[in-house]
Design an enzyme around this catalytic site. Structure first.
Site, PDB file in Angstrom:
ATOM      1  N   LYS A  15       0.821  -1.218   0.000  1.00  0.00           N
ATOM      2  CA  LYS A  15       0.000   0.000   0.000  1.00  0.00           C
ATOM      3  C   LYS A  15       0.853   1.266   0.000  1.00  0.00           C
ATOM      4  O   LYS A  15       0.460   2.261  -0.599  1.00  0.00           O
ATOM      5  CB  LYS A  15      -1.037  -0.002   1.130  1.00  0.00           C
ATOM      6  CG  LYS A  15      -0.499  -0.146   2.521  1.00  0.00           C
ATOM      7  CD  LYS A  15      -1.645  -0.271   3.508  1.00  0.00           C
ATOM      8  CE  LYS A  15      -1.175  -0.215   4.953  1.00  0.00           C
ATOM      9  NZ  LYS A  15      -0.063  -1.125   5.288  1.00  0.00           N
ATOM     10  N   ARG A  90      -5.867   3.015  11.746  1.00  0.00           N
ATOM     11  CA  ARG A  90      -5.665   1.592  12.030  1.00  0.00           C
ATOM     12  C   ARG A  90      -6.588   1.094  13.133  1.00  0.00           C
ATOM     13  O   ARG A  90      -6.517  -0.087  13.483  1.00  0.00           O
ATOM     14  CB  ARG A  90      -4.222   1.378  12.475  1.00  0.00           C
ATOM     15  CG  ARG A  90      -3.257   0.917  11.377  1.00  0.00           C
ATOM     16  CD  ARG A  90      -1.897   0.859  12.036  1.00  0.00           C
ATOM     17  NE  ARG A  90      -0.908   0.009  11.500  1.00  0.00           N
ATOM     18  CZ  ARG A  90       0.076   0.410  10.697  1.00  0.00           C
ATOM     19  NH1 ARG A  90       0.101   1.622  10.237  1.00  0.00           N
ATOM     20  NH2 ARG A  90       1.022  -0.432  10.352  1.00  0.00           N
ATOM     21  N   ARG A 129      12.276  -7.154   2.647  1.00  0.00           N
ATOM     22  CA  ARG A 129      12.179  -5.721   2.347  1.00  0.00           C
ATOM     23  C   ARG A 129      13.429  -4.983   2.840  1.00  0.00           C
ATOM     24  O   ARG A 129      13.930  -5.260   3.916  1.00  0.00           O
ATOM     25  CB  ARG A 129      10.937  -5.152   3.045  1.00  0.00           C
ATOM     26  CG  ARG A 129      10.769  -3.658   2.876  1.00  0.00           C
ATOM     27  CD  ARG A 129       9.360  -3.227   3.095  1.00  0.00           C
ATOM     28  NE  ARG A 129       8.926  -3.303   4.489  1.00  0.00           N
ATOM     29  CZ  ARG A 129       7.690  -2.974   4.886  1.00  0.00           C
ATOM     30  NH1 ARG A 129       6.794  -2.582   4.006  1.00  0.00           N
ATOM     31  NH2 ARG A 129       7.365  -3.064   6.151  1.00  0.00           N
ATOM     32  N   ARG A 162      14.255  -2.677   8.260  1.00  0.00           N
ATOM     33  CA  ARG A 162      13.586  -2.061   9.408  1.00  0.00           C
ATOM     34  C   ARG A 162      13.623  -3.019  10.584  1.00  0.00           C
ATOM     35  O   ARG A 162      13.440  -4.221  10.408  1.00  0.00           O
ATOM     36  CB  ARG A 162      12.122  -1.741   9.049  1.00  0.00           C
ATOM     37  CG  ARG A 162      11.956  -0.428   8.320  1.00  0.00           C
ATOM     38  CD  ARG A 162      10.566  -0.257   7.781  1.00  0.00           C
ATOM     39  NE  ARG A 162       9.510  -0.580   8.745  1.00  0.00           N
ATOM     40  CZ  ARG A 162       8.205  -0.444   8.492  1.00  0.00           C
ATOM     41  NH1 ARG A 162       7.802   0.015   7.320  1.00  0.00           N
ATOM     42  NH2 ARG A 162       7.306  -0.758   9.393  1.00  0.00           N
ATOM     43  N   ARG A 173       2.725  -8.097  14.085  1.00  0.00           N
ATOM     44  CA  ARG A 173       2.071  -6.972  13.391  1.00  0.00           C
ATOM     45  C   ARG A 173       0.821  -7.453  12.654  1.00  0.00           C
ATOM     46  O   ARG A 173      -0.192  -6.760  12.600  1.00  0.00           O
ATOM     47  CB  ARG A 173       3.060  -6.311  12.417  1.00  0.00           C
ATOM     48  CG  ARG A 173       4.075  -5.443  13.151  1.00  0.00           C
ATOM     49  CD  ARG A 173       5.279  -5.127  12.305  1.00  0.00           C
ATOM     50  NE  ARG A 173       4.980  -4.284  11.169  1.00  0.00           N
ATOM     51  CZ  ARG A 173       5.773  -4.151  10.117  1.00  0.00           C
ATOM     52  NH1 ARG A 173       6.916  -4.813  10.049  1.00  0.00           N
ATOM     53  NH2 ARG A 173       5.431  -3.356   9.135  1.00  0.00           N
TER      54      ARG A 173
END
Ligand code: AMP
Length: 221
Positions: A15, A90, A129, A162, A173
């Site tokens: 996203k 969220r 990532r 990250r 998460r």
């Protein structure tokens, strides 16, 4: 008429990438709550220090501070024509606070695209990532690797993983996403604003579907 797009989807659904691509199409800014928190963290602000523990654990930062930080950002003049929100809201509390803040400005959410990706794919993508420390460009070692390992194609900056992108935190998460954020999907569905997009197609196809959804906004129902 202003345009407010709320990008929905699990972590790693793409996203953020898609939100950045929409900036040129819509000519309005992209605001990512995660990026705002990471900025505070790197600047060593009090807010950044407070948020750090939550982020590290893959939990949500409390609503009150999150809402204040995001609303402060989207009431800046560059968001007068609208904004593409990514990672916010969220929780239902955040969604309601957003509606209220927008209403005060004579605006409203216009579209909520939900990018679907399976849990296995989320874990596969996020652990591969890498992000540029300098310009924030995002890579994936499996399907969008940089030309030179560890180096950003765009600015030559250093690429890093990250700290919340390790497999265990990603699973947490995802759990947080189902528990806290899934009601937000229902909230926008009930208002007829939800558009579901297959996030497991090639990135260009996801982008095409998203553009089509955005283009339909201006047309009579
Ligand atoms: P993201 O970059 O969107 O994955 O966000 C990274 C982390 O920042 C999340 O795991 C949360 O700890 C925090 N965060 C980002 N957006 C929000 C939000 N809307 N509400 C609460 N916490 C958030």
């Amino acid at each position: 008429m202003s345009t407010v797009v709320v990008m929905l989807g699990p972590p790693g659904s793409g996203k953020g990438t898609q939100a950045k691509r929409l900036v040129d199409v819509l000519g309005i800014p992209h605001v990512s709550s995660g990026d705002l928190f990471r900025h505070h963290l790197s600047e060593g602000t009090e807010l950044g220090r407070m948020a750090h523990g939550y982020m590290e654990r893959g939990e949500l930062v409390p609503d009150r501070v999150t809402v204040e930080m995001v609303i402060e950002r989207i009431t800046q003049p560059d968001c007068d024509e609208g904004v593409i929100l990514d990672g916010f809201p969220r929780t239902l509390t955040q969604a309601e606070a957003l509606d209220e803040a927008l209403r005060e400005q004579g605006m409203a959410v216009t579209l909520a695209p939900l990018i679907h990706v399976s849990d296995e794919e989320v874990i596969r993508r996020i652990t591969a990532r890498r992000v540029c420390r300098d310009c924030g460009a995002v890579y994936n070692l499996v399907f969008e690797p940089p030309q030179e390992e560890g180096v950003c194609d765009v600015c030559g900056g250093d690429l890093y993983r990250r700290e919340d992108d390790d497999p265990e935190t990603v699973r947490h998460r995802l759990y947080t996403y189902y528990k806290e954020t899934s009601p937000v999907i229902g909230y926008y569905f009930a208002q007829g604003l939800l558009v579901e997009i297959d996030g497991q197609q090639p990135t260009a196809d996801v982008e095409r579907d998203l553009r089509n959804a955005v283009q339909r906004l201006g047309e009579p129902a």
